[in-house]
Design a protein around this motif. Structure first.
Motif, PDB file in Angstrom:
ATOM      1  N   LEU A   1       0.819  -1.207   0.000  1.00 36.66           N
ATOM      2  CA  LEU A   1       0.000   0.000   0.000  1.00 36.66           C
ATOM      3  C   LEU A   1       0.857   1.263   0.000  1.00 36.66           C
ATOM      4  N   SER A   2       2.177   1.074   0.010  1.00 37.28           N
ATOM      5  CA  SER A   2       3.058   2.243  -0.011  1.00 37.28           C
ATOM      6  C   SER A   2       3.679   2.457  -1.389  1.00 37.28           C
ATOM      7  N   VAL A   3       3.321   1.629  -2.375  1.00 41.17           N
ATOM      8  CA  VAL A   3       3.875   1.802  -3.722  1.00 41.17           C
ATOM      9  C   VAL A   3       2.905   2.573  -4.596  1.00 41.17           C
ATOM     10  N   GLY A   4       3.452   3.157  -5.626  1.00 48.70           N
ATOM     11  CA  GLY A   4       2.610   3.828  -6.606  1.00 48.70           C
ATOM     12  C   GLY A   4       2.232   5.233  -6.201  1.00 48.70           C
ATOM     13  N   ASP A   5       1.428   5.831  -7.054  1.00 51.01           N
ATOM     14  CA  ASP A   5       1.009   7.208  -6.818  1.00 51.01           C
ATOM     15  C   ASP A   5      -0.141   7.252  -5.814  1.00 51.01           C
ATOM     16  N   LYS A   6      -0.513   8.465  -5.451  1.00 53.24           N
ATOM     17  CA  LYS A   6      -1.550   8.662  -4.430  1.00 53.24           C
ATOM     18  C   LYS A   6      -2.862   7.978  -4.813  1.00 53.24           C
ATOM     19  N   ASN A   7      -3.260   8.085  -6.083  1.00 55.30           N
ATOM     20  CA  ASN A   7      -4.518   7.474  -6.529  1.00 55.30           C
ATOM     21  C   ASN A   7      -4.477   5.960  -6.407  1.00 55.30           C
ATOM     22  N   PHE A   8      -3.334   5.349  -6.764  1.00 57.96           N
ATOM     23  CA  PHE A   8      -3.236   3.896  -6.650  1.00 57.96           C
ATOM     24  C   PHE A   8      -3.282   3.461  -5.191  1.00 57.96           C
ATOM     25  N   LYS A   9      -2.619   4.197  -4.325  1.00 56.59           N
ATOM     26  CA  LYS A   9      -2.657   3.872  -2.894  1.00 56.59           C
ATOM     27  C   LYS A   9      -4.089   3.906  -2.377  1.00 56.59           C
ATOM     28  N   GLN A  10      -4.843   4.931  -2.779  1.00 58.07           N
ATOM     29  CA  GLN A  10      -6.239   5.043  -2.342  1.00 58.07           C
ATOM     30  C   GLN A  10      -7.071   3.887  -2.891  1.00 58.07           C
ATOM     31  N   LYS A  11      -6.813   3.519  -4.143  1.00 58.19           N
ATOM     32  CA  LYS A  11      -7.540   2.407  -4.752  1.00 58.19           C
ATOM     33  C   LYS A  11      -7.240   1.104  -3.997  1.00 58.19           C
ATOM     34  N   CYS A  12      -5.985   0.915  -3.603  1.00 57.30           N
ATOM     35  CA  CYS A  12      -5.607  -0.276  -2.844  1.00 57.30           C
ATOM     36  C   CYS A  12      -6.289  -0.302  -1.484  1.00 57.30           C
ATOM     37  N   LYS A  13      -6.287   0.830  -0.796  1.00 55.52           N
ATOM     38  CA  LYS A  13      -6.925   0.899   0.522  1.00 55.52           C
ATOM     39  C   LYS A  13      -8.412   0.592   0.421  1.00 55.52           C
ATOM     40  N   LYS A  14      -9.055   1.134  -0.612  1.00 59.77           N
ATOM     41  CA  LYS A  14     -10.484   0.879  -0.810  1.00 59.77           C
ATOM     42  C   LYS A  14     -10.729  -0.607  -1.081  1.00 59.77           C
ATOM     43  N   LYS A  15      -9.873  -1.217  -1.896  1.00 65.08           N
ATOM     44  CA  LYS A  15     -10.033  -2.639  -2.224  1.00 65.08           C
ATOM     45  C   LYS A  15      -9.837  -3.507  -0.990  1.00 65.08           C
ATOM     46  N   VAL A  16      -8.839  -3.185  -0.177  1.00 58.20           N
ATOM     47  CA  VAL A  16      -8.614  -3.947   1.054  1.00 58.20           C
ATOM     48  C   VAL A  16      -9.829  -3.836   1.969  1.00 58.20           C
ATOM     49  N   ALA A  17     -10.380  -2.645   2.094  1.00 59.16           N
ATOM     50  CA  ALA A  17     -11.573  -2.456   2.929  1.00 59.16           C
ATOM     51  C   ALA A  17     -12.735  -3.281   2.392  1.00 59.16           C
ATOM     52  N   GLU A  18     -12.919  -3.303   1.079  1.00 49.53           N
ATOM     53  CA  GLU A  18     -13.986  -4.124   0.467  1.00 49.53           C
ATOM     54  C   GLU A  18     -13.781  -5.597   0.783  1.00 49.53           C
ATOM     55  N   ILE A  19     -12.551  -6.065   0.638  1.00 51.86           N
ATOM     56  CA  ILE A  19     -12.250  -7.476   0.900  1.00 51.86           C
ATOM     57  C   ILE A  19     -12.539  -7.818   2.354  1.00 51.86           C
ATOM     58  N   MET A  20     -12.095  -6.956   3.246  1.00 50.08           N
ATOM     59  CA  MET A  20     -12.292  -7.220   4.667  1.00 50.08           C
ATOM     60  C   MET A  20     -13.761  -7.183   5.060  1.00 50.08           C
ATOM     61  N   ASN A  21     -14.542  -6.343   4.411  1.00 56.56           N
ATOM     62  CA  ASN A  21     -15.965  -6.233   4.724  1.00 56.56           C
ATOM     63  C   ASN A  21     -16.814  -7.296   4.042  1.00 56.56           C
TER      64      ASN A  21
END
Length: 142
Positions: A75-95
């Motif tokens: 979650l620390s790689v890539g640009d700001k938009n990719f990081k946000q997309k990763c965080k959102k995906k992780v939250a979806e997976i966890m939920n």
């Protein structure tokens, strides 16, 4: 495989996880879209930057409906938009259900976003295992 294209690596990785080609074909567009590496998806992975490799790896692992998702600083790689997309995906997976999420990080705020439990290690030994805020406190004293 560095000689395979990104697309071929999608099939390789998913086949190794026990998926058949029909299942992979259904997931492929979502993986390609999530990785967002453009025409590089059809280029050999050896031509990718480390960030592009991480994007593809995360895109594959996050889109196969894992039972266990291990993320090591991805979650620390890539640009700001990719990081946000990763965080959102992780939250979806966890939920979405019963997924074990193992997150290896030094990003304490991100750890607080996703984790309720933290394990602090020093020189390969566990020195704390418990509530995330306490784990962050212990880590901060190292």
């Amino acid at each position: 495989d560095g000689e395979f294209s990104g697309r071929e690596n999608i099939y390789l990785k998913c086949n190794l996880m026990g998926m058949n080609d029909d299942e992979i074909k259904k997931l492929e567009p979502a993986i390609v879209d999530f990785a967002d590496i453009g025409d590089y998806i059809d280029q050999p992975v050896r031509t990718y930057s480390s960030g592009m490799k991480a994007r593809l790896g995360f895109a594959i692992n996050a889109n196969v409906e894992p039972e266990i998702l291990i993320v090591d600083e991805a979650l620390s790689v890539g640009d700001k938009n990719f990081k946000q997309k990763c965080k959102k995906k992780v939250a979806e997976i966890m939920n979405s259900g019963d997924v074990t999420f193992l997150f290896v990080t030094h990003a304490l705020e991100t750890a607080k976003e996703f984790c309720t439990r933290g394990i602090v290690m020093e020189k390969g030994k566990i020195i704390f295992d418990g509530e995330i805020n306490k784990a962050i406190e212990v880590y901060g004293r190292l």
